[in-house]
Motif scaffolding. Sequence first.
Motif, PDB file in Angstrom:
ATOM      1  N   LEU A 129     -15.337  32.686  70.778  1.00  0.00           N
ATOM      2  CA  LEU A 129     -16.458  33.163  69.961  1.00  0.00           C
ATOM      3  C   LEU A 129     -16.156  33.036  68.471  1.00  0.00           C
ATOM      4  N   MET A 130     -14.888  33.166  68.096  1.00  0.00           N
ATOM      5  CA  MET A 130     -14.518  32.975  66.692  1.00  0.00           C
ATOM      6  C   MET A 130     -14.731  31.521  66.280  1.00  0.00           C
ATOM      7  N   CYS A 131     -14.352  30.602  67.131  1.00  0.00           N
ATOM      8  CA  CYS A 131     -14.572  29.175  66.840  1.00  0.00           C
ATOM      9  C   CYS A 131     -16.060  28.863  66.755  1.00  0.00           C
ATOM     10  N   ALA A 132     -16.852  29.469  67.637  1.00  0.00           N
ATOM     11  CA  ALA A 132     -18.296  29.249  67.600  1.00  0.00           C
ATOM     12  C   ALA A 132     -18.877  29.734  66.274  1.00  0.00           C
ATOM     13  N   GLY A 133     -18.409  30.889  65.808  1.00  0.00           N
ATOM     14  CA  GLY A 133     -18.862  31.386  64.514  1.00  0.00           C
ATOM     15  C   GLY A 133     -18.487  30.456  63.382  1.00  0.00           C
ATOM     16  N   GLY A 134     -17.305  29.869  63.452  1.00  0.00           N
ATOM     17  CA  GLY A 134     -16.881  28.921  62.424  1.00  0.00           C
ATOM     18  C   GLY A 134     -17.744  27.671  62.390  1.00  0.00           C
ATOM     19  N   LEU A 135     -18.136  27.174  63.544  1.00  0.00           N
ATOM     20  CA  LEU A 135     -18.999  25.987  63.603  1.00  0.00           C
ATOM     21  C   LEU A 135     -20.385  26.290  63.036  1.00  0.00           C
ATOM     22  N   VAL A 136     -20.912  27.473  63.341  1.00  0.00           N
ATOM     23  CA  VAL A 136     -22.207  27.862  62.780  1.00  0.00           C
ATOM     24  C   VAL A 136     -22.113  27.967  61.260  1.00  0.00           C
ATOM     25  N   ALA A 137     -21.018  28.538  60.766  1.00  0.00           N
ATOM     26  CA  ALA A 137     -20.841  28.672  59.314  1.00  0.00           C
ATOM     27  C   ALA A 137     -20.742  27.309  58.634  1.00  0.00           C
ATOM     28  N   ALA A 138     -20.122  26.344  59.291  1.00  0.00           N
ATOM     29  CA  ALA A 138     -20.000  25.006  58.701  1.00  0.00           C
ATOM     30  C   ALA A 138     -21.361  24.391  58.445  1.00  0.00           C
ATOM     31  N   VAL A 139     -22.341  24.761  59.263  1.00  0.00           N
ATOM     32  CA  VAL A 139     -23.689  24.184  59.140  1.00  0.00           C
ATOM     33  C   VAL A 139     -24.613  25.080  58.321  1.00  0.00           C
ATOM     34  N   PHE A 140     -24.563  26.396  58.554  1.00  0.00           N
ATOM     35  CA  PHE A 140     -25.565  27.304  58.000  1.00  0.00           C
ATOM     36  C   PHE A 140     -25.101  28.127  56.798  1.00  0.00           C
ATOM     37  N   ALA A 141     -23.817  28.121  56.461  1.00  0.00           N
ATOM     38  CA  ALA A 141     -23.329  28.978  55.374  1.00  0.00           C
ATOM     39  C   ALA A 141     -24.039  28.670  54.064  1.00  0.00           C
ATOM     40  N   VAL A 142     -24.221  29.708  53.252  1.00  0.00           N
ATOM     41  CA  VAL A 142     -24.909  29.587  51.964  1.00  0.00           C
ATOM     42  C   VAL A 142     -23.873  29.478  50.851  1.00  0.00           C
ATOM     43  N   ASP A 143     -24.065  28.546  49.946  1.00  0.00           N
ATOM     44  CA  ASP A 143     -23.144  28.359  48.821  1.00  0.00           C
ATOM     45  C   ASP A 143     -23.447  29.415  47.748  1.00  0.00           C
ATOM     46  N   ALA A 144     -22.959  30.629  47.992  1.00  0.00           N
ATOM     47  CA  ALA A 144     -23.320  31.765  47.148  1.00  0.00           C
ATOM     48  C   ALA A 144     -22.278  32.080  46.079  1.00  0.00           C
ATOM     49  N   GLU A 145     -21.196  31.311  46.019  1.00  0.00           N
ATOM     50  CA  GLU A 145     -20.106  31.642  45.113  1.00  0.00           C
ATOM     51  C   GLU A 145     -20.551  31.632  43.651  1.00  0.00           C
ATOM     52  N   GLN A 146     -20.211  32.737  42.948  1.00  0.00           N
ATOM     53  CA  GLN A 146     -20.446  32.927  41.517  1.00  0.00           C
ATOM     54  C   GLN A 146     -21.920  32.831  41.128  1.00  0.00           C
ATOM     55  N   LYS A 147     -22.806  33.092  42.069  1.00  0.00           N
ATOM     56  CA  LYS A 147     -24.244  33.078  41.785  1.00  0.00           C
ATOM     57  C   LYS A 147     -24.772  34.511  41.764  1.00  0.00           C
ATOM     58  N   SER A 148     -25.801  34.728  40.952  1.00  0.00           N
ATOM     59  CA  SER A 148     -26.456  36.019  40.927  1.00  0.00           C
ATOM     60  C   SER A 148     -27.108  36.292  42.279  1.00  0.00           C
ATOM     61  N   ASP A 169     -14.407  32.543  46.038  1.00  0.00           N
ATOM     62  CA  ASP A 169     -15.143  32.338  44.791  1.00  0.00           C
ATOM     63  C   ASP A 169     -14.839  30.978  44.180  1.00  0.00           C
ATOM     64  N   LEU A 170     -13.621  30.476  44.362  1.00  0.00           N
ATOM     65  CA  LEU A 170     -13.196  29.238  43.703  1.00  0.00           C
ATOM     66  C   LEU A 170     -13.484  27.995  44.535  1.00  0.00           C
ATOM     67  N   VAL A 171     -13.113  28.013  45.810  1.00  0.00           N
ATOM     68  CA  VAL A 171     -13.346  26.859  46.685  1.00  0.00           C
ATOM     69  C   VAL A 171     -14.764  26.868  47.232  1.00  0.00           C
ATOM     70  N   GLY A 172     -15.264  28.058  47.554  1.00  0.00           N
ATOM     71  CA  GLY A 172     -16.636  28.159  48.039  1.00  0.00           C
ATOM     72  C   GLY A 172     -16.732  28.866  49.372  1.00  0.00           C
ATOM     73  N   ARG A 173     -17.911  29.449  49.612  1.00  0.00           N
ATOM     74  CA  ARG A 173     -18.135  30.224  50.827  1.00  0.00           C
ATOM     75  C   ARG A 173     -18.081  29.341  52.079  1.00  0.00           C
ATOM     76  N   ARG A 174     -18.771  28.217  52.082  1.00  0.00           N
ATOM     77  CA  ARG A 174     -18.914  27.414  53.306  1.00  0.00           C
ATOM     78  C   ARG A 174     -17.548  26.966  53.836  1.00  0.00           C
TER      79      ARG A 174
END
Length: 497
Positions: free
Chosen positions: A458-477, A346-351
């Motif tokens: 596969l965990m590293c692959a998921g992390g790379l995808v998140a670095a590009v595609f993650a949504v900045d959803a922290e503290q948003k409705s 919540d503080l640093v961010g989802r991505r």
Amino acid sequence: MATSAADRSSSEGGRTVTTDVPARLDRLPWSGWHWMIVVGLGTVWILDGLEVTIVGNIAGRLSEPGSGLAISSSDITGLAAALYVTGACVGALFFGWLTDRYGRRKLFMVTLAVYLGATAMTALSFAPWWFFTFRFLTGFGIGGEYAAINSAIDELIPSKYRGRVDLSINGSYWLGAIGGSLLSIAALNTSLFAKDVGWRLTFALGVVLGLVILLVRRHVPESPRWQFIHGYGDEAEHLVADVEQRVETEKGTRLPRAGREITIHQRRSIGFGLIARTVFAKYPRRAVLGLSLFIGQAFLYNAITFGFGTILITFYGVDSGHTGYYFAVIAAGNLCGAVLLSPLFDLVGRRIMISGTYLLSGVLLFLTAWLFHRGTLDATTLTACWCVVLFFASAGASSAYLTVSEIFPMETRAMAIAFFYAVGTAAGGITGPLVFADLTSSGKVADTVLAFCIGAGLMCAGGLVAAVFAVDAEQKSLEDIARPLTAAEAAEAAEPA
């Protein structure tokens, strides 16, 4: 604080209404009412962790003569585990559809009842086919829990706290895992219980705890967000007004006005076609993100947890009755990671946090595989390495559930959770146990190293995808992260012909 509505008489579907219910829920301060939600809904993960861990720890004992079941250790960690996960995938899809259609509350009562009944029947197992059948049905119930409960939690918890609460609740699975590890030690002690009795009592205890949770869960309400969209606007208004009154009484102060409204076109149900088009056509990047996160965490956890007892016994000569001590340590690492890192989402961010936890845990597991291959680890140091890996992985894995529950429109939320859980878990949770059971039980160092590397990669692959595609959803409705489909319909209806 009354809801502003174009037409608030919502016993019939199909009307366009304007409501401030989401904003009123999001601006609530943390209160005893929210703790009731957490206890009533979140504590079931403790039961899930308790049961899954017990099964892993008693695998060696069940395969021994006198256990009451003619079953092998690989059958338990392989076939039975795959059936449990298959049941969870099917249950998630089945109950996920019902949850979006009939409401969160009805379904999270039903799914817990299914889960408890199947667990009780597992304790009565007298033949492998019975054990396998009720492992599937237990998974069927828990899969429905994932869809119904994650939907309800995210819709009831204020946006300021949503990330940390969701992650901590999902991470509480590991509190149950610690209990399951320690409980299995006592259950497997033949000076206390006979070989064919102790393991049955562990399942029975899970049923007792589940009944207590069921009593608390009766007080958890329906999601007001689900209510106002599905034609129950009056009920949503009354529920939120009652919660506001409770919070004001508890805090001794008046709540500020909610400054935002949303206009939606009420619908009783949403078809599969519209859900599929929304998830894959409107939000393709988010769909790729959800699949990557679920597949990565499923394979990593299967690489470690499903074969952990076999690895300790095969390579380090650990007694089957003592593996619970080691698993309690890595379970504690998981629990600490989920709880201590969750506020940062919540503080640093989802991505940053999602990609960071996935990549770091994957790299650390690669390092563990290298050390294991060199023969520099013993049972204690290998467990310490697992503990560090899973400290970061647990927060990342929990964030997968948080992500898919908040980045798609409300009308598709339960089905989105169910779909990504089912597909990701089927890939890693069904294939994983079958593959890893053979690799970790072969007695060959190279095979176990390969199991670790598959999960890490596969965990590293998921992390790379998140670095590009993650949504900045922290503290948003939730409505700002993904606009409700019915809101779009209302906008279209308001446009002049």
